[in-house]
Design a protein around this motif. Structure first.
Motif, PDB file in Angstrom:
ATOM      1  N   PHE A 145      -8.596  -7.725  -0.026  1.00  0.00           N
ATOM      2  CA  PHE A 145      -9.018  -6.366   0.313  1.00  0.00           C
ATOM      3  C   PHE A 145      -7.994  -5.397  -0.259  1.00  0.00           C
ATOM      4  O   PHE A 145      -6.788  -5.591  -0.079  1.00  0.00           O
ATOM      5  CB  PHE A 145      -9.106  -6.171   1.831  1.00  0.00           C
ATOM      6  CG  PHE A 145     -10.327  -6.784   2.436  1.00  0.00           C
ATOM      7  CD1 PHE A 145     -11.421  -5.997   2.756  1.00  0.00           C
ATOM      8  CD2 PHE A 145     -10.392  -8.143   2.668  1.00  0.00           C
ATOM      9  CE1 PHE A 145     -12.562  -6.563   3.301  1.00  0.00           C
ATOM     10  CE2 PHE A 145     -11.521  -8.714   3.212  1.00  0.00           C
ATOM     11  CZ  PHE A 145     -12.614  -7.926   3.530  1.00  0.00           C
ATOM     12  N   LEU A 146      -8.479  -4.389  -0.968  1.00  0.00           N
ATOM     13  CA  LEU A 146      -7.629  -3.325  -1.496  1.00  0.00           C
ATOM     14  C   LEU A 146      -8.012  -2.039  -0.777  1.00  0.00           C
ATOM     15  O   LEU A 146      -9.162  -1.602  -0.839  1.00  0.00           O
ATOM     16  CB  LEU A 146      -7.827  -3.175  -3.001  1.00  0.00           C
ATOM     17  CG  LEU A 146      -7.478  -4.412  -3.824  1.00  0.00           C
ATOM     18  CD1 LEU A 146      -7.883  -4.218  -5.275  1.00  0.00           C
ATOM     19  CD2 LEU A 146      -6.001  -4.723  -3.719  1.00  0.00           C
ATOM     20  N   VAL A 147      -7.049  -1.466  -0.095  1.00  0.00           N
ATOM     21  CA  VAL A 147      -7.281  -0.260   0.702  1.00  0.00           C
ATOM     22  C   VAL A 147      -6.383   0.848   0.169  1.00  0.00           C
ATOM     23  O   VAL A 147      -5.186   0.641  -0.016  1.00  0.00           O
ATOM     24  CB  VAL A 147      -6.961  -0.520   2.198  1.00  0.00           C
ATOM     25  CG1 VAL A 147      -7.181   0.737   3.022  1.00  0.00           C
ATOM     26  CG2 VAL A 147      -7.793  -1.682   2.731  1.00  0.00           C
ATOM     27  N   ILE A 148      -6.960   1.999  -0.066  1.00  0.00           N
ATOM     28  CA  ILE A 148      -6.191   3.191  -0.421  1.00  0.00           C
ATOM     29  C   ILE A 148      -6.261   4.125   0.782  1.00  0.00           C
ATOM     30  O   ILE A 148      -7.346   4.451   1.264  1.00  0.00           O
ATOM     31  CB  ILE A 148      -6.753   3.902  -1.673  1.00  0.00           C
ATOM     32  CG1 ILE A 148      -6.813   2.944  -2.864  1.00  0.00           C
ATOM     33  CG2 ILE A 148      -5.921   5.152  -1.991  1.00  0.00           C
ATOM     34  CD1 ILE A 148      -5.477   2.412  -3.319  1.00  0.00           C
ATOM     35  N   ALA A 149      -5.092   4.502   1.265  1.00  0.00           N
ATOM     36  CA  ALA A 149      -5.014   5.358   2.455  1.00  0.00           C
ATOM     37  C   ALA A 149      -4.078   6.521   2.189  1.00  0.00           C
ATOM     38  O   ALA A 149      -3.308   6.513   1.222  1.00  0.00           O
ATOM     39  CB  ALA A 149      -4.508   4.537   3.642  1.00  0.00           C
ATOM     40  N   PRO A 170       3.586   2.976  -2.012  1.00  0.00           N
ATOM     41  CA  PRO A 170       3.082   4.307  -2.359  1.00  0.00           C
ATOM     42  C   PRO A 170       2.397   4.262  -3.726  1.00  0.00           C
ATOM     43  O   PRO A 170       2.831   3.539  -4.623  1.00  0.00           O
ATOM     44  CB  PRO A 170       4.347   5.168  -2.421  1.00  0.00           C
ATOM     45  CG  PRO A 170       5.360   4.419  -1.624  1.00  0.00           C
ATOM     46  CD  PRO A 170       5.032   2.972  -1.798  1.00  0.00           C
ATOM     47  N   ASP A 171       1.309   5.004  -3.838  1.00  0.00           N
ATOM     48  CA  ASP A 171       0.544   5.052  -5.081  1.00  0.00           C
ATOM     49  C   ASP A 171       0.082   6.489  -5.278  1.00  0.00           C
ATOM     50  O   ASP A 171      -0.929   6.901  -4.713  1.00  0.00           O
ATOM     51  CB  ASP A 171      -0.640   4.092  -4.985  1.00  0.00           C
ATOM     52  CG  ASP A 171      -1.457   4.024  -6.260  1.00  0.00           C
ATOM     53  OD1 ASP A 171      -0.993   4.512  -7.303  1.00  0.00           O
ATOM     54  OD2 ASP A 171      -2.568   3.458  -6.209  1.00  0.00           O
ATOM     55  N   GLY A 172       0.855   7.251  -6.027  1.00  0.00           N
ATOM     56  CA  GLY A 172       0.539   8.670  -6.178  1.00  0.00           C
ATOM     57  C   GLY A 172       0.731   9.370  -4.848  1.00  0.00           C
ATOM     58  O   GLY A 172       1.760   9.256  -4.208  1.00  0.00           O
ATOM     59  N   ALA A 173      -0.309  10.057  -4.375  1.00  0.00           N
ATOM     60  CA  ALA A 173      -0.238  10.755  -3.086  1.00  0.00           C
ATOM     61  C   ALA A 173      -0.713   9.872  -1.942  1.00  0.00           C
ATOM     62  O   ALA A 173      -0.776  10.318  -0.808  1.00  0.00           O
ATOM     63  CB  ALA A 173      -1.084  12.023  -3.150  1.00  0.00           C
ATOM     64  N   GLY A 174      -1.046   8.611  -2.238  1.00  0.00           N
ATOM     65  CA  GLY A 174      -1.574   7.728  -1.203  1.00  0.00           C
ATOM     66  C   GLY A 174      -0.734   6.480  -1.032  1.00  0.00           C
ATOM     67  O   GLY A 174       0.364   6.346  -1.572  1.00  0.00           O
ATOM     68  N   LEU A 175      -1.284   5.571  -0.253  1.00  0.00           N
ATOM     69  CA  LEU A 175      -0.652   4.288   0.022  1.00  0.00           C
ATOM     70  C   LEU A 175      -1.642   3.204  -0.389  1.00  0.00           C
ATOM     71  O   LEU A 175      -2.801   3.218   0.039  1.00  0.00           O
ATOM     72  CB  LEU A 175      -0.335   4.165   1.520  1.00  0.00           C
ATOM     73  CG  LEU A 175       0.363   2.896   1.983  1.00  0.00           C
ATOM     74  CD1 LEU A 175       1.771   2.821   1.385  1.00  0.00           C
ATOM     75  CD2 LEU A 175       0.442   2.866   3.495  1.00  0.00           C
ATOM     76  N   SER A 176      -1.203   2.283  -1.240  1.00  0.00           N
ATOM     77  CA  SER A 176      -2.033   1.173  -1.694  1.00  0.00           C
ATOM     78  C   SER A 176      -1.689  -0.058  -0.856  1.00  0.00           C
ATOM     79  O   SER A 176      -0.541  -0.492  -0.841  1.00  0.00           O
ATOM     80  CB  SER A 176      -1.761   0.916  -3.179  1.00  0.00           C
ATOM     81  OG  SER A 176      -2.485  -0.200  -3.615  1.00  0.00           O
TER      82      SER A 176
END
Length: 87
Positions: free
Chosen positions: A15-19, A47-53
């Motif tokens: 599962f890949l979730v971007i939050a 962290p992935d840009g402005a989100g969390l991966s």
């Protein structure tokens, strides 16, 4: 004849979730996984840009259970998107 372990018993879902990158985002995602009684095998979050991966590997419990988990994750506060498939 003893019961041999089948290769299918080792199947895992990824599962890949971007939050949103908030202090409680990871705990919210893990809370959903816990309520759905998943067996977590691997977890990474960064962290992935402005989100969390968030990447979660869980034991496979069938297509229906995976779809329910994906829907519940997508409905969680701060979650932007969810994708899942086989490891």
């Amino acid at each position: 004849m003893g019961a041999a372990v089948k290769p299918d018993d080792d199947k895992r879902r990824l599962f890949l979730v971007i939050a949103d990158d908030t202090p409680d985002a990871l705990m919210r995602v893990l809370g959903v996984a816990n309520v759905q009684q998943t067996r977590l095998r691997s977890l990474t979050a960064q962290p992935d840009g402005a989100g969390l991966s968030i990447r979660m590997e869980i034991d496979d419990q069938g297509d229906d259970r995976a779809q329910v988990l994906a829907a519940r994750l997508a409905a969680a506060p701060s979650v932007r998107s969810v994708g899942f498939g086989w490891r």
